[in-house]
Motif scaffolding. Structure first.
Motif, PDB file in Angstrom:
ATOM      1  N   LEU B   2       0.836  -1.205   0.000  1.00  0.00           N
ATOM      2  CA  LEU B   2       0.000   0.000   0.000  1.00  0.00           C
ATOM      3  C   LEU B   2       0.864   1.245   0.000  1.00  0.00           C
ATOM      4  O   LEU B   2       1.898   1.290   0.654  1.00  0.00           O
ATOM      5  N   TRP B   7      -2.864   6.637   0.911  1.00  0.00           N
ATOM      6  CA  TRP B   7      -4.023   6.050   1.583  1.00  0.00           C
ATOM      7  C   TRP B   7      -4.292   6.600   2.987  1.00  0.00           C
ATOM      8  O   TRP B   7      -5.431   6.536   3.471  1.00  0.00           O
ATOM      9  N   VAL B  10      -7.029   9.011   3.126  1.00  0.00           N
ATOM     10  CA  VAL B  10      -8.270   8.329   2.729  1.00  0.00           C
ATOM     11  C   VAL B  10      -8.835   7.561   3.933  1.00  0.00           C
ATOM     12  O   VAL B  10     -10.034   7.629   4.231  1.00  0.00           O
ATOM     13  N   PHE B  11      -7.925   6.839   4.633  1.00  0.00           N
ATOM     14  CA  PHE B  11      -8.378   6.104   5.822  1.00  0.00           C
ATOM     15  C   PHE B  11      -8.899   7.084   6.882  1.00  0.00           C
ATOM     16  O   PHE B  11      -9.921   6.835   7.537  1.00  0.00           O
ATOM     17  N   PRO B 128     -11.827   8.243  -3.833  1.00  0.00           N
ATOM     18  CA  PRO B 128     -10.871   8.149  -2.736  1.00  0.00           C
ATOM     19  C   PRO B 128      -9.730   9.164  -2.837  1.00  0.00           C
ATOM     20  O   PRO B 128      -8.841   9.138  -1.987  1.00  0.00           O
ATOM     21  N   PHE B 237     -12.613   1.491   3.225  1.00  0.00           N
ATOM     22  CA  PHE B 237     -11.478   2.007   2.457  1.00  0.00           C
ATOM     23  C   PHE B 237     -10.283   1.051   2.540  1.00  0.00           C
ATOM     24  O   PHE B 237      -9.542   0.881   1.563  1.00  0.00           O
ATOM     25  N   ALA B 238     -10.080   0.435   3.707  1.00  0.00           N
ATOM     26  CA  ALA B 238      -8.944  -0.481   3.873  1.00  0.00           C
ATOM     27  C   ALA B 238      -9.097  -1.689   2.943  1.00  0.00           C
ATOM     28  O   ALA B 238      -8.143  -2.063   2.237  1.00  0.00           O
ATOM     29  N   SER B 240     -10.929  -1.814   0.296  1.00  0.00           N
ATOM     30  CA  SER B 240     -10.844  -1.299  -1.071  1.00  0.00           C
ATOM     31  C   SER B 240      -9.390  -1.126  -1.496  1.00  0.00           C
ATOM     32  O   SER B 240      -8.999  -1.468  -2.619  1.00  0.00           O
ATOM     33  N   ALA B 241      -8.550  -0.593  -0.565  1.00  0.00           N
ATOM     34  CA  ALA B 241      -7.135  -0.357  -0.879  1.00  0.00           C
ATOM     35  C   ALA B 241      -6.425  -1.680  -1.144  1.00  0.00           C
ATOM     36  O   ALA B 241      -5.548  -1.762  -2.019  1.00  0.00           O
ATOM     37  N   ASP B 244      -8.584  -3.410  -4.484  1.00  0.00           N
ATOM     38  CA  ASP B 244      -8.911  -2.630  -5.690  1.00  0.00           C
ATOM     39  C   ASP B 244     -10.406  -2.622  -6.023  1.00  0.00           C
ATOM     40  O   ASP B 244     -10.801  -2.293  -7.131  1.00  0.00           O
ATOM     41  N   ALA B 247     -14.533   1.677  -3.473  1.00  0.00           N
ATOM     42  CA  ALA B 247     -14.614   1.991  -2.038  1.00  0.00           C
ATOM     43  C   ALA B 247     -16.057   2.140  -1.548  1.00  0.00           C
ATOM     44  O   ALA B 247     -16.426   1.580  -0.505  1.00  0.00           O
TER      45      ALA B 247
END
Lengths: 268, 279
Positions: B2, B7, B10-11, B128, B237-238, B240-241, B244, B247
């Motif tokens: 990551l 990120w 975003v988190f 995101p 989000f986690a 999703s990160a 892929d 989100a």
């Protein structure tokens, strides 16, 4: 202008379009009296209570509650006026999803009195707990309001009204949808409140059975108009009940309690 | 691996959006008006669409979006339920259809005027691409909401029970409720770009729906709902990160999964509680 009466209504009129919902030339309830508002559905009983609370926007005329004129005061004034009135509505509030406890619901009665900013103080919670104990709700005070019985919910709403320490208590069909046992318990509660707290009480009801022994006066409304007004013994007659609800009904009196039954009356 | 520099905000945004959405959800679900989310979000979308048509872009789109959302909140707050004689959900349905109509009229005008609508379309689904500046703004509005709820906790509790009952007890319910709705508009608008107008609906309904299965009392419900909201935002989000996956969709699925687990736990917990009794 102030009045000794707890409630004084003059030329009170509520109308939807051309139809009068309520039309009362003069109605007054003295301080410390328990009066019952009786009448068939649509008689204007609940509308009258809403007028006293300043919640009826189509109201015309002069209404004084505890010496203050409803309608002439601003938003702050009407809020202060309502804080002095304990109101128990006809319908239980719509089933809220929020799991508020019985104690939290009762505390709503202290919210307006405590002021807009800041939390309820120790004194407020003491009053809340006193009324919870007095109405026998200690066992359920930590339970969700939605998880107690209908009778207990009614009691909680009376406790909510009483923690306001009101001078005037308005009860709109407080025994609606209760079984016989709960109905009698509610009548006992109302009688006890009236005897001990020195309140003015206005009780809206359909049935003579729910009139507490201390009820001194019956005001009968029909189609928004005053039909009869006086002591129970004078007003609660067979002919009046027949004219209101149909033929074949008789009034039964047992001491200071009243009832209606079909057929000829046999009074105790 | 990551890219944490990308990120981390975003988190952070997910945490803040989730927690503030969780707080809102206690009142929105408690009053049974979850429709308010899409109602205010579409008013914000309509504002953003017409702002974009007027030549605004980037963060400046927030202004007309906020204007639309605030106007909607004021209309909902000041509509006295006794005067309009309509259920709150019906009023919201009417206003929602108007704002949705306006938003899609605006989308149509992009084609007529030969303009690109990609930027406003992203508001529907979220993005995101969130900076620390965005997170600070989201956090500031969330703190404002939290302060409001703390200051007016007892009034909000009364409104939750019944707005009409609150007014009858001499509580200044209309002013407090309108203030709350304005803050709702602000929270929804600032979370718009990150979570998306449609996905945010799950964050203002699912956390409280889950919390109400498990706890009683105002404070407990608020705390648990905020925790569930933050877990949904951060977790969404986690995942999703790492995978892929989109989100917004993952946030909805995570929050729905929490509701499902809470409902199962709540079902078994109720079996061990005392039943309601007539005494």
């Amino acid at each position: 202008m102030t009045f000794q009466a707890a409630i004084h209504a003059e030329n009170l009129r509520v109308h939807y379009g051309k139809r009068d919902i309520l039309n009362l030339p003069l109605l007054s309830v003295p301080v410390g009296q328990m009066a019952a508002l009786l009448g068939p559905n649509g008689a204007g009983k609940s509308t009258f209570l809403r007028c006293l609370l300043g919640m009826e926007h189509r109201m015309q005329g002069d209404v004084y509650v505890q010496g203050k004129r409803v309608g002439s005061v601003g938003a702050g004034g009407i809020a202060r006026l309502r804080r002095g009135i304990g109101y128990v509505p006809q319908q239980l509030p719509a089933h809220s999803e929020m799991p508020l406890t019985v104690r939290e619901v009762v505390a709503i009665g202290r919210t307006g009195i405590a002021g807009l900013f800041g939390p309820l103080r120790g004194k407020d919670w003491r009053i809340v707990d006193e009324w919870i104990a007095r109405l026998g709700l200690c066992d359920v005070s930590a339970r969700g309001f939605n998880r107690i019985s209908g009778g207990q919910q009614r009691k909680a709403l009376i406790a909510k009204a009483m923690v306001q320490q009101p001078g005037l208590l308005l009860l709109d069909e407080p025994t609606a949808n209760l079984d016989l046992g709960w109905r009698e318990r509610m009548i006992e509660v109302i009688e006890d409140l009236y005897q001990s707290a020195g309140l003015t009480v206005v009780l809206v009801c359909h049935e003579l059975e729910v009139l507490p022994p201390s009820c001194q006066r019956v005001i009968v409304l029909q189609d928004g108009r005053l039909l009869e007004d006086g002591p129970c013994a004078d007003v609660l007659r067979d002919d009046l009940i027949t004219s209101l609800y149909g033929a074949g009904l008789s009034v039964i009196r047992n001491g200071r309690r009243w009832a209606v039954a079909p057929g000829e009356a046999v009074n105790a | 691996m990551l890219d944490f520099a990308f990120w981390a905000p975003v988190f952070g945004g997910g945490l803040v959006a989730g927690a503030s959405g969780g707080l809102l959800s206690v009142y929105i679900v408690g009053m049974r008006i979850p429709f308010i989310g899409v109602c205010v979000a579409h008013a914000a979308l309509a504002g953003a669409v017409f702002g974009s048509l007027a030549g605004l872009s980037g963060h400046m789109l927030m202004l007309p979006a906020m204007g639309g959302a605030m106007a909607m909140s004021l209309a909902l707050g000041l509509a006295d339920p006794r005067r309009v004689r309509m259920d709150a959900n019906i009023v919201m349905g009417l206003l929602f259809s108007i704002t949705m109509g306006l938003a899609f009229l605006g989308f149509g005008l992009f084609g007529v005027l030969g303009k690109n609508d990609a930027e406003v379309r992203s508001l529907l689904w979220g993005s995101p691409f969130c900076s620390w500046g965005d997170v600070r703004l989201m956090a500031a509005v969330a703190v404002g909401l939290a302060l409001f709820v703390i200051i007016f906790a007892k009034e909000m509790r009364a409104i939750l029970f019944s707005r009409t009952e609150a007014q009858a007890a001499g509580i200044r319910a209309t002013g407090v409720w309108t203030g709350f709705l304005i803050l709702t508009a602000a929270v929804l608008t600032v979370n718009f770009q990150t979570v998306g107008g449609l996905m945010i609906y799950s964050l203002i309904s699912n956390p409280a729906a889950a919390a109400f299965q498990l706890v009683r009392g105002n404070r407990n419900a608020i705390a648990l709902s905020m925790l569930f909201g933050a877990a949904s935002g951060f977790g969404g989000f986690a995942i999703s990160a790492m995978t892929d996956l989109p989100a917004g969709a993952v946030i909805v699925l995570v929050s729905s999964f929490i509701v499902m687990v809470a409902a199962i736990i709540g079902h078994f917990a109720h079996k061990f509680r005392r039943p309601a009794t007539d005494r």
